[in-house]
Each structure stands twice: as C-alpha cells, then as structure tokens.
Design a protein around this motif. Structure first.
Motif, PDB file in Angstrom:
ATOM      1  N   ARG A 156       0.853  -1.194   0.000  1.00 22.89           N
ATOM      2  CA  ARG A 156       0.000   0.000   0.000  1.00 22.89           C
ATOM      3  C   ARG A 156       0.887   1.243   0.000  1.00 22.89           C
ATOM      4  N   PRO A 157       1.473   1.638  -1.116  1.00 21.49           N
ATOM      5  CA  PRO A 157       2.343   2.823  -1.127  1.00 21.49           C
ATOM      6  C   PRO A 157       1.618   4.105  -0.765  1.00 21.49           C
ATOM      7  N   GLY A 158       0.307   4.143  -0.961  1.00 21.91           N
ATOM      8  CA  GLY A 158      -0.430   5.346  -0.609  1.00 21.91           C
ATOM      9  C   GLY A 158      -0.451   5.622   0.875  1.00 21.91           C
ATOM     10  N   ARG A 159      -0.138   4.623   1.707  1.00 24.48           N
ATOM     11  CA  ARG A 159      -0.127   4.818   3.140  1.00 24.48           C
ATOM     12  C   ARG A 159       1.220   5.295   3.674  1.00 24.48           C
ATOM     13  N   LEU A 160       2.196   5.411   2.807  1.00 27.48           N
ATOM     14  CA  LEU A 160       3.465   5.994   3.230  1.00 27.48           C
ATOM     15  C   LEU A 160       3.284   7.480   3.511  1.00 27.48           C
ATOM     16  N   PRO A 161       4.153   8.078   4.292  1.00 26.62           N
ATOM     17  CA  PRO A 161       4.036   9.529   4.565  1.00 26.62           C
ATOM     18  C   PRO A 161       4.027  10.330   3.268  1.00 26.62           C
ATOM     19  N   GLY A 162       2.999  11.173   3.102  1.00 27.53           N
ATOM     20  CA  GLY A 162       2.877  11.990   1.908  1.00 27.53           C
ATOM     21  C   GLY A 162       2.300  11.255   0.722  1.00 27.53           C
ATOM     22  N   GLY A 163       1.852   9.987   0.901  1.00 25.78           N
ATOM     23  CA  GLY A 163       1.317   9.217  -0.211  1.00 25.78           C
ATOM     24  C   GLY A 163      -0.068   9.694  -0.633  1.00 25.78           C
ATOM     25  N   SER A 164      -0.486   9.270  -1.833  1.00 17.42           N
ATOM     26  CA  SER A 164      -1.770   9.675  -2.401  1.00 17.42           C
ATOM     27  C   SER A 164      -2.458   8.460  -3.004  1.00 17.42           C
ATOM     28  N   THR A 165      -3.798   8.471  -2.986  1.00 18.00           N
ATOM     29  CA  THR A 165      -4.613   7.394  -3.552  1.00 18.00           C
ATOM     30  C   THR A 165      -5.798   8.014  -4.275  1.00 18.00           C
TER      31      THR A 165
END
Length: 671
Positions: free
Chosen positions: A212-221
């Motif tokens: 889930r890269p969107g859950r990294l800090p500053g990520g977007s989904t």
C-alpha cells in the motif's frame, strides 16, 4: 481522487517498516548484506517459526507475509525438539554448523575491523594533524640546520631528547610515518566495503513497490478509469520524464494473494552516495600524492646577484631539502643566469612589479634560451619550476693594501628588513694578507657590519634612514672589526652575522671624519665612498651597486595528482551535499466494474520538506495523466472525511484538532 491524511514528511519517521499492511519488503533503501546458508546458525530454542495461524491473521488481501511466532509460543510438544512426554529438549548441534575461529584469527579479524572503522580513521586523521604541529614550531634540520644548532645551544638539556625522538626531522620520523601509513590503510579498508556495496546498488533494480504505497508519509490514492496496466505505463512515463531510474514489475509477477502485480518502482539520487565515496577516494589520492611528492620531490633556494647564475646542483643552493628517494647527485642538469633584475614602485613605496630576465639551458648541450620570471609566474624546466621569491641590493666592496693593490672584492648581498629596503650588510674577508698574531699565530681577518639605505635621508631622531625602496641616493653606514672569524674550523656559521668573540673593533677615516668607529659612505659620490685608516694601512671602497634576486627551485612530480584530487574532492563534496536520494512507488489495483485504484508513495533519506513538495508535484502529474479530463467519473475530489463512493469511511476523523492529529498519525499503520 482521495488523498489519505498522512504526515507531510518524506521521511519514514513514525512508520513501522515491518508493518505488513504497508510494506511487503522491510528494507527502505539498501538491503542488508546477504549471508550464505552455510554460515547461518542452526535453529535453536525460541527460534522464529511460521505458523498456519499467522496466514489467517495476516489476511490474503493485504499482501503481507505470514506472522512468525517462536517455538515456545506454539506450546509444548509442537516443536522439533520436543520429547515424548511433551517437555522441550535442546536440538542437537548440526554437523555442518560454523566452526569457531582460532584465537589468533579472531583477534586478527577484530583488529582489522577496528582499524578500518570510520571512527579509527577520524582519530588517525586528528593524530596526523597533531603530529605535524612540532614540525612548524621546532626548527627542522633538513630546512635550516643553523636554526637547529642555535636551538641546541639555547636548550642544552631539552635538545638531545628532542633529537632522539626525531623532533628535528618530524616529517621523516618513524612515528609520523606510522600514523600516515595507518591512516592510509584505515581509509582504504573503510572505503573498500562501501565501494563494493554501492557498486552493487548501482546495478540493482529498486525494491518492488510496497503493498500500500499510498499509506506511506505523503502518499496519495485515487480512482482512475484506466485499467491497471495502462495506469502503470503512464506513471512509468512520468517518472522517466523526471529522470528516475524505473523498474516496472514483470508481466508475470504476482502478489502474495495471487493477483497480478501492476506496479513500478523508481529511484533517483545515486550521485549522493557516489559523491560521498568519490570525496573519500579523492582524499586518499590527495594524501598519496602528498606522500609521494615528499619522497620524490626536492626544493632549493639560492640568492643570485645580477650577472651571476646557478646550476641545479646541491652545492649551488643556499638551502636544499630533498625527498628520501631523491638522488641529489642525479638532479636534472639545467643552469640559470640572471641577466637583469628590475623593480618598479608606486609613489608611496608600494611595489608595482618585479621581473627577472634570465637566460637558461635545460641541459648541458641544450641551446641557450631567455625568459622572464615574475612573482607567481615561474620558469618551468622539465619537472621543476623556478620561482622568484625575493630581491634586494648588493653593494660592491673593494679592499686594497697600502700600495693600492686589490686584495679582495665582491658583491655582498644585504638583507632587507623593512618596506623601504633598509638592509643589514655583513662583510667577511678571510684573506687579508695581514700577518698572524699571538702565540697561537691566529690569522688577522676583517669583518664589517653596516646598514644600507637605498634612498638615504638624515633623520634627527633616528639617524640615516631610507624613505623610498628604489636606489635614488644609496648610502651605507659601516663599522669594522679585526681578529679571528673562525671560518676555517669546520663549524657552520650564519653568513649574515659577525662572531665578534675574538675580534676587536677599530676606527676608520672617511666622510664622517677621522678615527671614527662608524662611517657613512655615499655610493653615487666618488669623493665619499672610500674608507682609510684600516689595519695595515688598508683601504675599503664601496664603488658600485647591483640588485639580487632570490630564486626557489621546486620539483614535485606528483603535484598534478594533488591538484586533480583537490578538484575531485570539491566536486564530490558538492554532490554529496546537494543531491538527494529518494524512491517513489506506484501501484495500480483493478476494481470491480472497470478502472483501477492508483497509489503513489515515496521515501527520502534527507530533505524531508523538499521531497514532500517533489512527491506532491509528481503525484499530481500522475493523477492528471491517469484521470483524463473527459472522464465523467473523475469529477472533483471528495470532501474531507468522505470516501470516493460517497460512503463514510470506517474511521471518520472528528473535528477536534487534537483527535484529528492522533488519527492522522496512526492512520499510516491501519490494516
């Protein structure tokens, strides 16, 4: 498009790398060094073992690895080391397990690791700088042996101990060489492993995208109407356009739950670590060049009066210092002659220009060439450079006997001591023709000490002084001595000082009057430049003036290496300070009914604020490419707290700012 309320930082602060809901692989940047299977320790009590329950707890849709647990947590009788009665029994040692090292080998390995650590390298670098301090405070024998003799005379108790410890030759001392060599070994050993791993990283693809890269800090989904492969292809084009190194997932790649892996990993900023390594490697090259230059280089200083010259031989130099591996008898056989020296000054006496017109031969049979040497514009002959480092005046002295025959004559350089070239002159005449005196038949030698003034003016408070550095009205104040100068006893003396312990001062007759201890002569006036009444009826005349120049011959065959290393050090330092290492991942997951969910996330090792802005701009560009303007489903982004489909999320954020901050910080670790 919906954007997760994550922290605006590009760092991994607050993120658990081992969270299976966020990262499939725990490493953030460089993976740890691999270990071979033969070196791994056998499983023991309490070792981590996967269990079937972990598979169910992790969930198939999260893309996580099975949850491990220890054998002790699994209960009695479930491990491989259980007895029939259910009690635990230690596992027997494996036959192919690692064998203990010998004591001497273990000590050698520990010593090597300690020597090649960065901390040891810094300590040795500090010790090297500390060891060089005595070389600048204590006179060195290879540079000025007379100063060493004076220091030994002034410190009769301390000087022998300093000599035993090589403090009069610091840069050739064994302890200085030991520190120097240990620093070399430490730096090379420390850099070897770093270069090895960085070289592997340069040819290794970035790690695959997290679950889930969107859950990294500053990520977007957000939701895109494009299919997952098409969305990933467009994201890959955006990343390539921003000069990222892109590694898309293979076409047959599968996620842990068996679904296709539509993702791309990108990395940028390899030059940061490259610049750091280049900086340290250039530092090693710089130290090596300096060391080789001190071994194979030499330098000599010589004072040359106009009309004279010097050859590149040991006996021609007033001061000479050569490296340990330099053969003084095999120096390049060039010669230089000073044809003319000229100096110009401003009205206030400040120097304007110095130039020495010379003629030289690069070899014994080489043709004679001419050139001009100026300050910071040396003459290059082979690997040597000849610098102009000083100048002054040299009056011409003529000593005559009572019959008027010339006994001795020479141009004697005078040492400048101020900006107006007020200079100190010392004249030593060993062969005077006077008969020896006393029971020991000591020779009668003459010596004169005086002050030369190029533009002479009588000051009521200070006597004769110089008001301009050019020789407009040269004058010379002299006093004379007769006796034994001890020049033939094999003891080195300072040529610019008179040893008067066995000498007697005498009076002279000249322009200042009869039987005076001090006389003043005017070099440009023939009637006022002769002194009479010297011992044995002799007379001394100062009838001319030439200028002299001081040259320094310096050969350093490795100066190009030192210069190049210094330039590379600056470039490497700039690269290591300015370049930022960062990684970006994009994952597209198909959704029911068509389209896909696109997630973008990234990590940076430095400059969190700068990377946050870059990641936001990159995410916006990918979003615009994956959500065409004519797509009716794209629409405006949903309001805060509302999911893309209009439903409330499972954990809606309250309006309380304190509670919102807490939920925002913990949302990175939601399953």
């Amino acid at each position: 498009m919906s954007t997760r309320p994550t922290a605006p930082s590009g760092h991994v602060d607050g993120l658990r790398p081992d969270d299976p809901a966020v990262l499939e692989a725990p490493e953030a940047f460089d993976p740890p060094a691999p270990r071979s299977a033969s070196r791994r320790a056998p499983a023991a009590r309490g070792a981590v073992q996967p269990t079937p329950e972990a598979d169910h707890a992790a969930g198939a849709g999260t893309g996580s690895e099975p949850k491990p647990r220890t054998a002790s947590e699994a209960g009695p009788g479930t491990g491989a080391d259980a007895r029939p009665d259910g009690s635990a029994e230690p596992a027997p040692p494996r036959a192919d397990g690692p064998r203990p090292r010998a004591a001497w080998l273990a000590l050698l390995v520990r010593s090597w690791r300690q020597l090649t650590s960065m901390r040891t390298a810094l300590v040795l670098l500090f010790l090297l700088a500390l060891a060089a301090v005595p070389g600048s405070l204590i006179p060195q024998r290879n540079l000025n042996p007379l100063k060493v003799e004076e220091y030994s005379t002034d410190h009769p108790t301390l000087a022998p101990w300093l000599d035993r410890l090589s403090f009069f030759h610091v840069f050739g001392a064994p302890w200085f060489a030991a520190i120097y060599l240990l620093l070399f070994i430490s730096l090379i050993g420390c850099l070897w492993s770093r270069v090895h791993w960085h070289a592997r990283a340069l040819f290794t693809a970035p790690p695959k995208a997290p679950a889930r890269p969107g859950r990294l800090p500053g990520g977007s989904t957000w939701t895109s109407p494009l299919d997952a492969p098409d969305a990933v292809d467009l994201a890959r084009g955006v990343l390539r356009g921003r000069r990222f190194r892109v590694a898309p997932a293979p076409g047959d790649a599968r996620r842990p739950d068996g679904s296709p892996d539509h993702s791309v990993a990108a990395e940028k900023g390899y030059l940061r670590e490259s610049g750091n390594l280049v900086f340290h490697l250039a530092l090693v090259a710089l130290l090596a060049g300096m060391g080789l230059g001190s071994w194979f280089g030499y330098q000599g200083t010589v004072l040359v009066v106009t009309g004279n010259g010097f050859a590149n031989t040991l006996i021609s130099y007033d001061q000479y210092s050569g490296g340990e591996l330099v053969d003084a008898a095999g120096l390049p056989p060039f010669s230089v002659n000073l044809d003319q020296f000229s100096a110009s000054y401003q009205d206030n006496g400040q120097p304007a220009d110095f130039r020495a017109d010379v003629s030289y031969q690069s070899d014994i049979d080489a043709p004679v060439r001419t050139d001009t040497i100026r300050v910071n514009h040396p003459l290059r002959i082979g690997s040597a450079k000849i610098y102009l480092i000083g100048h002054g005046y040299a009056p011409h002295f003529v000593l005559r006997d009572s019959a008027g025959a010339v006994v001795w004559e020479s141009y004697v350089p005078c040492t400048p001591r101020d900006g107006m070239f007020t200079s100190t002159c010392t004249v030593k005449i060993p062969d005077t023709g006077l008969p020896p005196t006393g029971e020991r038949r000591e020779p009668q030698q003459l010596a004169f000490s005086g002050v030369f003034t190029p533009t002479t003016v009588l000051d009521p408070g200070h006597g004769y002084v110089s008001t301009y550095p050019a020789a407009r009205a040269p004058g010379l104040t002299l006093t004379g001595f007769v006796g034994n100068l001890h020049l033939n006893e094999g003891i080195p003396q300072n040529v610019y000082a008179v040893d008067t312990r066995d000498m007697t001062q005498f009076t002279m007759t000249g322009p200042a009057g009869k039987d005076r201890i001090a006389q003043v002569v005017a070099l440009s006036n023939p009637a006022q430049r002769t002194l009479t009444g010297l011992p044995g009826g002799m007379s001394l005349e100062v009838d001319g003036l030439h200028e002299f120049a001081t040259f320094q011959t310096k050969s350093d065959p490795y100066k190009g290496l030192v210069l190049g290393a210094a330039v590379v050090i600056v470039l490497g330092l700039v690269a290591s300070l300015r370049v930022r290492r960062r990684r970006v991942w994009v994952r597209a997951t198909p959704v029911d009914g068509g389209g896909s969910t696109v997630e973008v996330g990234g990590l940076s090792r430095s400059d969190a604020q700068g990377f946050a802005a870059e990641l936001a701009a990159l995410s916006e560009e990918i979003r615009l490419d994956t959500t065409p303007d004519d797509d009716p489903s794209a629409g405006d982004p949903p309001a805060a707290g509302e999911a893309p489909d209009g439903e409330k999320p499972a954990a809606a954020m309250p309006a309380d700012p304190a509670t919102s901050t807490t939920i925002s910080a913990t949302s990175e670790r939601e399953p």
